[in-house]
Structures are given as structure tokens and as C-alpha cells.
Write a protein that holds these residues in place. Sequence first.
Motif, PDB file in Angstrom:
ATOM      1  N   ASP A 648      13.710  86.776 -21.603  1.00  0.00           N
ATOM      2  CA  ASP A 648      14.061  87.518 -20.251  1.00  0.00           C
ATOM      3  C   ASP A 648      13.623  86.546 -19.079  1.00  0.00           C
ATOM      4  O   ASP A 648      13.215  85.464 -19.129  1.00  0.00           O
ATOM      5  CB  ASP A 648      13.343  88.701 -20.125  1.00  0.00           C
ATOM      6  N   ASP A 649      13.926  87.168 -17.876  1.00  0.00           N
ATOM      7  CA  ASP A 649      13.674  86.480 -16.646  1.00  0.00           C
ATOM      8  C   ASP A 649      12.141  86.081 -16.433  1.00  0.00           C
ATOM      9  O   ASP A 649      11.953  85.041 -15.644  1.00  0.00           O
ATOM     10  CB  ASP A 649      14.200  87.212 -15.467  1.00  0.00           C
ATOM     11  N   VAL A 650      11.178  86.872 -16.815  1.00  0.00           N
ATOM     12  CA  VAL A 650       9.884  86.625 -16.878  1.00  0.00           C
ATOM     13  C   VAL A 650       9.433  85.077 -17.630  1.00  0.00           C
ATOM     14  O   VAL A 650       8.705  84.473 -17.196  1.00  0.00           O
ATOM     15  CB  VAL A 650       8.984  87.852 -17.142  1.00  0.00           C
ATOM     16  N   TRP A 651       9.983  85.122 -18.758  1.00  0.00           N
ATOM     17  CA  TRP A 651       9.614  84.133 -19.571  1.00  0.00           C
ATOM     18  C   TRP A 651      10.484  82.783 -18.997  1.00  0.00           C
ATOM     19  O   TRP A 651       9.718  81.855 -18.813  1.00  0.00           O
ATOM     20  CB  TRP A 651      10.411  84.435 -20.990  1.00  0.00           C
ATOM     21  N   LYS A 652      11.535  83.035 -18.557  1.00  0.00           N
ATOM     22  CA  LYS A 652      12.186  81.832 -18.066  1.00  0.00           C
ATOM     23  C   LYS A 652      11.476  81.223 -16.754  1.00  0.00           C
ATOM     24  O   LYS A 652      11.620  80.119 -16.441  1.00  0.00           O
ATOM     25  CB  LYS A 652      13.812  82.168 -17.615  1.00  0.00           C
ATOM     26  N   ALA A 653      10.951  82.301 -15.895  1.00  0.00           N
ATOM     27  CA  ALA A 653      10.131  81.815 -14.656  1.00  0.00           C
ATOM     28  C   ALA A 653       8.965  81.037 -14.691  1.00  0.00           C
ATOM     29  O   ALA A 653       8.424  80.720 -13.818  1.00  0.00           O
ATOM     30  CB  ALA A 653       9.986  83.113 -13.789  1.00  0.00           C
TER      31      ALA A 653
END
Length: 923
Positions: A648-653
Motif C-alpha cells: 500500500d501507499d504506506v509501504w511504498k513511502a
Amino acid sequence: MSTDSKPDTLRTLEVNGETYHYYSLPKAAESLGDIERLPMTLKILLENQLRFADDESVAREDMQALVDWQQQASSDREIGYRPARVLMQDFTGVPGVVDLASMRAAVESLGEDPARINPLTPVDLVIDHSVMVDKFGNPSAFKDNVAIEMERNRERYEFLRWGQEAFDNFRVVPPGTGICHQVNLEYLGKTVWSRQQDGKTLAYPDTLVGTDSHTTMINGLGVLGWGVGGIEAEAAMLGQPVSMLIPEVVGFKLTGRLREGITATDLVLTVTQMLRSKGVVGKFVEFYGDGLDDLPLADRATIANMAPEYGATCGFFPVDEETLNYLRLTGREDEQVALVEAYSKAQGLWREPGAEPVFSDVLELDMNEVVASLAGPKRPQDRVALNDMRNAFARFMEEDGKPLSSTERSVENGKLMSEGGQTAVGVERSYHAEAFYHEDSQPVDLDGTTFHLDPGDVVIAAITSCTNTSNPSVMMAAGLLARKALEKGLATQPWVKTSLAPGSKVVTDYLVAGGVQDDLNALGFNLVGYGCTTCIGNSGPLAEPIERAIDSGDLAVASVLSGNRNFEGRVHPLVKTNWLASPPLVVAYALAGNVQRDLTREPLGIGSDGEPVYLKDIWPSQAEIAEAVEKVNTEMFRKQYAEVFDGDDVWKAIDVPQSKVYQWSKASTYIQHPPFFEGMGRTPDAIEDVKNARVLALLGDSVTTDHISPAGAIKPDSPAGRYLQERGVKPVDFNSYGSRRGNHEIMMRGTFANVRIRNEMLDGVVGGETRHVPSGEQMAIYDAAMKYAEDATPLVVIAGKEYGTGSSRDWAAKGTRLLGVRAVLAESYERIHRSNLIGMGVVPLQFPEGESRKTLGLTGDEQVSIEGLSELTPGGKVKVTIKSGKGEKKLEALCRIDTANELEYYRHGGILHYVLRNMIGSA
């Protein structure tokens, strides 16, 4: 069959216009001998030997030994096995990556290029062990738990993201995706692997080792694999063969089919009991027989998953039409399915009707005889028929010193009452005719509902774990039972903590498509996360009034979970009895509220019409379950696995440092640079004998790796808890031992710290304590080990039978080593832990037949000396002298370093030291 003649076995296979090359078993049989009746598992090992034949690590004699195995159905030949890939979960994977990072640092310190340390075998790491059930029973539970997980584990996830970028041949499946074994079954596994080699497409069996005991689940898909310690897996990913003796293979013949109302869970608990009773530790189990014709692949995977519980290395199901059906269902490409069929048939790896391979021994089960079952209260092999649960709990209470009264009693006030005097939950507890209300009962006020908490009350009901959440039939059954319970007006009891943690997002898709997710939600079984949760000790806290009541009354309460492990102290430190059950039975016990209720004869509760409701009234029929399972379709799998590695976006960030060598932070409480390679030279030091060692712990039978290196909660007053608080970490933020496996300071403090471990050096004391013999003082085992280290006193551990049973926890061996333990002396060992001890430079010794700590009258006050370690041979003996104030006792202990490779690892101080020296050319 020398290396020169190996090309003679290379053949081609045309599949849908593609040409595949493969090493032909039928061709090899022309010179080695007939292999038609060789078990499928050994055929796969034979192909592995054939493909890697080099006259050094694999010789003709190794292959001949596999073929000749048929004559005696056993062999004492050691072979080197090279799996196609390695599977990791994050609890065991993080320390694995820590070790790789540490090896890079060590290589750099020796003046070599750290980039030389890389996985040579493909590695997949699935983050699935970190989510905890903090929030439950509400629609936002999943979202809240994921947010908490990401916040708690940010340091670990930053480290794994670094590893994903820094290492070649290494993939990470982000959190919130699923359990590694279910992701493996539904997506990663191929049954037949292929890769480019010398300009050709080479096809060969999909094989693997995994850093989790339940890697065996993939055996249901015709893939040979099993769990190993993280240490051994790291060696495999670095190109080292897995050293093994050619195993005995036990055939398990299945006939008939399951009766109406009997689940795959009931079948697997029956199989587990039978095989554990038979004794299959260290052996392969291979399932065969015409009963497989009607056994769905999900059921096969459920049985294969439990191989560690019945003690086998693997529980293998051959490839057949059902394998192909599952591959198609789960979205594998048509080309892959066609390759699996063509290759398996060409190699004699396809299950034929009526086939009777040669086996070392055979068991048989008519599935029509299986009855509804649970297992517990402490071991997964202790099956209990559903109609005997009350008696099983009564037996536990008797053993626990709190026998239940057999007097018929009813509960005061009959129904649970709210503060206002209105009925809060319409379930009369007076249906328990025997031993229900007990003098230990504790009053509880929870969210305005007042009740007594009694022995046997179910405080945790969890649909969780890879064993069952991969199986649509039992998951749909749970949902249908929930629907029928709601229609009757039943509700979950207020003292029960409910949770649903599926093994993949596909499960949510089909529960929604089947229309049963809302029903589960209505009973509190809301989605809490995609991960192992309760089964590995991530059950999270109970409500504070519940915990206080259990503690005050020393109540023997219960958990019911659809998992595979229920060892002492594992699920929750306050829950003494833990019962494995099918998902629908988990729901049923959440309704009944107590494991003493006989669900075969007594009602679950009172319905909205005032009439009693029995389990048989709400149990779904096979036809209803089959109709619901029809909702599972290929598109669900393709959608959920389309971007499985993205996150998800948190992982990607997450910020990823760009460096070959990890930049360790001394401030981190999650990731620390371990001391294993400190001062390591290019060549190993000489092995010294052990002189006048002290006994760190004197332990009994069936000491598990949970006892040795616990998962689950970190107690504030434990050495690990004190360490964290000294660094500003509040108890609410401790997370679990498993999540902190990347910090050796935490893990060595947690070694032998389980709340249920019993050290026989101390009378009546339960927990990780010992006696520091020189001072006579009782203290934490870690504290005693540090005092001994100050005096340079070596240590030993002495134990009973089945030492190291359970999960493949490398920290059970690493922690043992860091505490200063040079040797373990036990009556017998579980396979993986014995290997892990050697991998960390700790020698496993076995008492001579007929001798034990009891026959020798050991108290733990003795001093132990071990001679002959520098002259060890595989399976050889060493002299052990045990000295006390009463004199000396001498014995010849069997050294459980079983193979030449293991001996080489031990001489180097551990397997990673050996591999590192090999990689820089100094071994």
C-alpha cells in the motif's frame, strides 16, 4: 553415472509449442535400476541428485542409494539436497536478513567486497507474523490493526525494504497481504519450476525449504518442501546443499470419504493423532490411496500443513487431476498447468489409480470413521472427540490440582444481567449439569454487563492460522453457521474475544460473495488482519476486567482457535487451556461460551423464541457448504495477486537507504548488529573440550522452542522488559518477542524466559528462573548466565525427551549460544532444533539408552565436563563426566552431529561462519 554421462539423461518435452529440457528419471533408471515403486518424494530427491551430479557434492553412489532404498525401505546414506527456492516469514526472515547484513559487514572487515554476499537461490519473504489483535469486534478493526502494525514495526519494515533493494534474488510480500503458506499455495508455488540455463529452458520439480515449520502446507500441491531453521535456510539461499540422511517414508493410505457434518479439520486432527502415536519424527509421510480421488486440494493442504504436529519432515500428496484443477482455480496460466501435467507424467510423478509404492511402514484410515474433534489443551496431537470435551477439561483441572465438583449446580440469577436488571445476554448457564459453577468463579463487570467468569470459559475464539483459513469449505461453514445462529437469535458471549484473520485477501472476497461476512461480523468475527495472529501468540490483550478476574481466581479459562499450535503460554500467557478446532466450531464455542458444555447433547443457548438451540440445529449441510464454495472463482485470485509485491501507499513511502552495507543504529530496539562474527578470522579456531561447566537449566520432556525462545508478549518485569524500559520503551509499546527477533539483546534475554517453563533445579517454580549454584541465589536465567560469563564459566543445559519440539525457531539456538551454553544433553531431539544447535556451534548430546537426568539423580548442582569434541565423527560418542559433592558419574553420550556436513559446520563455529569463509575462498 559420472558427470560425463549425465547429459545422456537430458531429454526434451514439447508442451504447447514450447520445448523444455529435463533430466529424465526413466532414462536414469536404465542404469540405476527400476524406480517404478519408489515413493514420489524419493523420486523428487533422485531428480535433484541427477540434476546436480558433479562427482563431489553429488556422486553416483548417492543416486544409487536412493534407488536401492526400495530393498530395505531405509538407508543410512547422507545426501545433499538443493531446493529450487526458499520461503521466509518476517519473524524468522528479519533475523535472516540481519545475518546477511552482518555477513556483509564481516566480509567488508576482512577486506573483501560485501556485495559478494547475496542469495544464490530465489528467496520470497512474506510479512505475515507482525499483526496483532489489538482491535476486534468492530468494522474498523482491520484498518486500526494495520495502522498499529505499521507504527510498531516501522524500524523492521525499513530494514526489510533496505534488504529488498540491497540484495539480489530477494522479494518481499508486504504486510496486509496474507499468511506466507497460503500465499505460497495460492500464488508462489508452481509444482513444476522452470528457468533458463545455457540457452535452454530447464524444467524440474518445484522444491523449497522455509523458515517456518508449516512450509509443509505446499506438499498438498505436489511440491516437496519442509521447514528448516533460519540458519539452515540462510545457508540454502547462499548455495549450500541441505545435508540430510535419506529418510524413511511412511505411507498413509486414505480410503472412503468424510461423512455429513465432518470437516477437514476433524480429519487432520485424526491423522495427526495417528501419526504422532505411530512415531514419524524425522521421516517423510506420503499420502496415497483411492480416497484421494474425492479429497479436495484445500483439504490436502490442511493435512500437509500439520506435518510438524505429527512430527514428520513432510506430508506429501502426489500430483493428480485435482492438482491441475486447483492450479486453474487459483489463476495459474494455462501453459503452467499443461507443463505440470506433461512433466509429471513423463517423470512418473503422476498419481495412478491403485498405485502401491514401497514404504518403510504403512497406516490406513477410512475417512468414513472420522468424528467431530478438537485437540488440546496443550498439544496439537492430543485429539479429543467433541462429545468428550467436558471430560477432557475435567481431567486437566484434576492434573492442575483444582478438580471440578461433580455436583449438579446452577448459576445464581440464571441469566447474565446488566446493571439495570434487564437480560443482557439471553443464554442460561444452568444447562451445565456438572462442574460448571465453581468456587474459583470471579465476578466481572464489562461494559455494563455483569457475569461470573468460570473455569472453562472461552475468552478467545479465533478463526486464524494457515491450517484452516486456506480452506474454503470450513471457512464457508463458519459463515453459514453464523448466519443460522443469528436467525435463531443467538449471540456471542460477552467474555469472548472474537477475531477473524484469513490467510489471504481472496478469503474475504469469497466470504463476501457467499453473503456470510456480514453474519460473521454480527457475531464479532470481523476482519482483524491478514496474518497468523492468535496461533503464534499475537492474540493481543484481553479486556482488563477479564485479565484481572483470571489472575485473581487463577482461573483455567480457554481459547478455541482454528490453528495448529496450542503449546503452553503460546496463545496468551493467562489462558491455560487452548483447543484447536474447525472454524465452525470456533463460532459455536463463542456462542456457548464454555468448553465444558457438551455441544453434542446440550444447547448452545436460548433462541429468540425462548427455545433451546442445539449445534445440530445450525450446522450447515454439505450441500449448503458446496453451494457456497461454488462462489470461489479464478478472478478473485488473479485480482488479489496481480500486484502482490507492491504494497500500500504506506509501504511504498518507507524511506530506503541506498547502501551495500547496512548502517546499524545503536538506538534501535528492533535491529542490532549481532556479535556472531566478532573477531572471526579466515580460518576456524581449534575446538576445545568443555571443562567444569555449570548447569543453566534442568528441564523435562517435550520442552518446545516456545519454552526456549518464546513468542508472544514481553513481560515488563522480565529481563527483556527491563531492557526495553531502560531505553525508554513503555510496556504498551513492547510489541512481541517475535517482532524483535532482529535485536539479539532482546532475544537472548528472552531465551528460556517462557512463563510456563519448569526448571527442575527449583521446586514448584514456573517461569524462566534458575539457581546460580555458586551463590545459591534464585534469579532469571539470563541474569545467571551473565554472572557465569563474568567468571568465564561454560554452561550446559540438561533435558528429557523431544527437546526442541515445535516451531523452527533459530533464536532458540542463537539465544542458547549467546547465553554461553556449549552443549545440550537430552534424551532425544526434534529434528529442526537439533540442526539449529549445530548451526550455532552448540553440540547436541544424547543420553545413552536407559540413562537420563532422573536415573542419574541430577539436581543441577553438578559440574559437567565433556571430552573428545576435537575428535568428533558423525554419530560418534563423547565422554561426559558429571561431578557433584557425592562423587563422579561417567557416561558415553551419543553426539547428535549426524552428518559430515554438520560436523564441518560445528568445526567452523556455525554454519554461517562456514558459508562466509567459503564465499571468500578461505574455508
